[in-house]
Structure formats: structure tokens, C-alpha cells
Design a protein around this motif. Structure first.
Motif, short mmCIF file in Angstrom:
data_model
loop_
_atom_site.label_atom_id
_atom_site.label_comp_id
_atom_site.label_asym_id
_atom_site.label_seq_id
_atom_site.Cartn_x
_atom_site.Cartn_y
_atom_site.Cartn_z
N ALA A 199 0.72 -1.18 0.37
CA ALA A 199 0.05 -0.01 -0.20
C ALA A 199 0.76 1.32 0.06
CB ALA A 199 -0.64 -0.14 1.61
N GLN A 200 2.09 1.49 0.43
CA GLN A 200 2.97 2.01 0.29
C GLN A 200 4.72 1.41 0.21
OE1 GLN A 200 2.38 5.41 4.02
NE2 GLN A 200 1.58 3.10 4.66
N ARG A 201 4.97 1.39 -1.25
CA ARG A 201 5.42 0.86 -1.65
C ARG A 201 6.85 1.38 -1.45
NH1 ARG A 201 4.95 -3.44 -6.50
NH2 ARG A 201 6.94 -3.32 -7.36
N ARG A 202 6.66 2.26 -1.47
CA ARG A 202 8.15 3.04 -1.50
C ARG A 202 8.04 3.26 -0.03
NH1 ARG A 202 10.03 1.59 -5.89
NH2 ARG A 202 11.74 3.15 -4.77
N LYS A 203 8.08 3.24 0.63
CA LYS A 203 8.25 3.92 1.89
C LYS A 203 9.27 2.09 2.65
CE LYS A 203 6.58 7.39 2.94
NZ LYS A 203 6.37 8.57 2.69
N THR A 204 9.94 2.13 3.46
CA THR A 204 10.51 0.86 3.79
C THR A 204 9.67 -0.05 4.84
OG1 THR A 204 11.22 1.85 6.93
CG2 THR A 204 12.42 3.22 4.26
N LEU A 205 8.75 -0.76 4.75
CA LEU A 205 8.59 -2.27 5.43
C LEU A 205 8.29 -1.56 7.21
CD1 LEU A 205 9.73 -5.14 4.54
CD2 LEU A 205 7.78 -4.05 4.45
#
Length: 282
Positions: free
Chosen positions: A226-232
């Protein structure tokens, strides 16, 4: 099998005009349907589930090679006509066919013998949810070969770290080993679509977690992408309740909190799901 002239003549007789709404593009090439049957590796003991048989080109190619075909067709006109088409073109094989008039995305059970293989030319707009629904609904499906839009084929078979890897890739991998099994040009269809197609092979494998459920693992996958470019650590903060809780779960699962979801395989998502923080009682 049906010739291109047979397909058009049958469509005229039924008053059928292929619609974009149902994703109807009928296969008219003998070589393509023979290739699908060959690559699917179905045999005399197989019960094949076919979704969207349309006018019956692939159905007629499958019937001589398998024990039974259950065909799910959403269009009632096509569903009603298919047994007649088979009786006309392969009368000795007509008793091997059962047609179910239903939406494959909503069907809750499949009548008749348990399907062992999924072989289908799937409508582009519903291919992924249909595949995932049927793999979940039917544990008896041991393998599958589906023809889908080339872009969808790339997404289903993508590997972690690739540009096309995402939710469909990770969820399909929960059920099966998935790989591209060839390309299909647009001119084998009537009407010809504006995109090329691809074959995708699926081979069932054990679920990658014995303690985390499919729903739990899929919740992690959805949150991660859902927030692909964010870190896990950030992407999973809502799932875990907070960023520190997400980091703790990731470290316990052996996953770098600074990694992104696109780098993880389904086994890693399963390990994270196994570390889900306890939810407070309401």
C-alpha cells in the motif's frame, strides 16, 4: 475443433457479439489451443476446470485428452449453447462435459468431480482475482495454465526485486510456483485485442507457513505494498499498531526494517505475519 469460420458462424447463430464488459475475445487459432493443452500437461485422469469457455474452441481441444471438463461461463447464452456445440463437433465426448452458468469470482462450490487442473483463457479485467479465488476455493487444483494479458502474466510470475513484483505476485506465490510459459500474439483472437497475451503456469505447493493463516499473510502483503516506496518499518506501522511494533516484528522475523516490500518473497511475508503483535481486547 472450431475453425475461424465456425466461430463466426456460431456467434451469428447465437446473436453473440463479443463485449468488453465480459472481456470476450474468442480464440480462433487451432495451433494456440493445441499448444495450451500440450503445455498444461493434462492427461486421462485429469478433471479440468475451464473458466470462460466462450464458444468452445479450447473446450473441444481439451475433451479428448482428459477425464472430464467443468466449464464455468457467466454468459447464459454461451453456457446454454456449449453442450450443443460439443455434441455437434465431438458427440462421443459430450458426456465428459458439465457447464456451470456462474461468475467464477463468486462461485462457492463446483459440482461434479473435484478439479485437478485449471486451464483457461481468462478475461483480462478479472484474471488475478479469479485465479486467487479458485486456488483458495479448490485445494484439489494441483496445477494450472491460464492465458492472460501479457502485463498480467508478468505481474503474476514476477520475482522479488523486479519492477513488476507486487501484490498479485506475492499472493499467487502463497499457493503455487508460478512462471511464464510463453507469449501469445493478438491475432489468434476474434476480435483481436489491442494487447498481447501470455501463458502462466501454476503448480501447487504447500503454504509457506503452518502457523499464520492466508488472511494474516495477505494482510501483511497488502500493507507492505500500500506504501510501496516506504520502508517496511513505516509501511507496516498501521498493521502492527506503531512503527516500533512493526520494527520489532520485522526483526523477530529476520527481516531488515529498512527493506521494502518489493524485496521480500512470500516466505518472508509469512514470517512477519507469524510475529503479529497481539491486538488489545475491545
Amino acid at each position: 475443433m472450431l475453425t475461424p469460420a465456425d466461430v463466426r458462424r456460431l456467434a451469428d447463430r447465437l446473436g453473440v457479439r463479443p463485449t468488453k464488459t465480459l472481456g470476450q475475445n474468442f480464440v480462433i487459432d487451432h495451433g494456440t489451443v493445441r499448444r495450451i493443452v500440450r503445455v498444461a500437461e493434462v492427461g486421462a485422469d485429469d478433471v479440468v476446470l475451464e473458466v470462460g469457455p466462450g464458444l468452445g474452441s479450447l473446450t473441444l481441444a481439451l475433451l479428448p485428452h482428459v477425464r472430464h471438463v467443468t466449464a464455468i461461463e457467466i454468459d447464459p447464452t454461451l453456457a446454454e449453447a456449449l453442450p450443443t456445440t460439443v455434441s455437434e463437433h465431438a458427440p462421443d465426448l459430450a458426456d465428459r462435459l458439465r457447464v456451470v452458468t456462474a461468475d467464477a469470482m463468486r462461485v462457492a462450490e463446483i459440482p461434479g468431480p473435484e478439479p485437478t487442473a485449471l486451464v483457461a483463457n481468462l478475461p483480462y479485467n478479472v484474471a488475478v482475482p479469479v485465479v486467487l479465488h479458485l486456488l483458495e476455493l479448490l485445494p484439489s487444483l494441483r496445477r494450472g495454465l491460464v492465458m492472460v494479458q501479457a502485463e498480467v502474466a508478468d505481474r503474476l510470475a514476477a520475482r522479488p526485486g523486479s519492477r513488476t513484483y507486487g501484490v498479485p505476485s506475492a499472493k499467487a506465490a502463497w499457493y503455487a510456483e508460478v512462471r511464464r510459459a510463453g507469449a501469445v500474439g493478438r491475432n489468434v483472437f476474434w476480435p483481436a485485442p489491442k494487447v498481447d497475451s501470455g501463458l502462466v503456469e501454476l503448480r501447487r505447493r504447500p503454504a509457506p507457513s503452518a502457523s499464520a493463516s492466508r488472511e494474516q499473510v495477505f494482510a501483511v502483503i497488502d500493507a507492505a505494498f500500500a506504501q510501496r516506496r516506504k520502508t517496511l518499518r513505516v509501511a507496516l506501522s498501521s498493521w502492527a499498531g506503531s512503527a516500533p511494533a512493526a520494527e520489532a516484528a520485522l526483526r523477530a522475523a529476520g527481516v531488515d526494517p529498512s527493506a521494502r516490500g518489493e524485496s521480500l518473497d512470500v516466505a518472508a511475508f509469512a514470517r512477519i505475519a507469524e510475529q503479529a503483535p497481539p491486538r488489545p481486547e475491545s
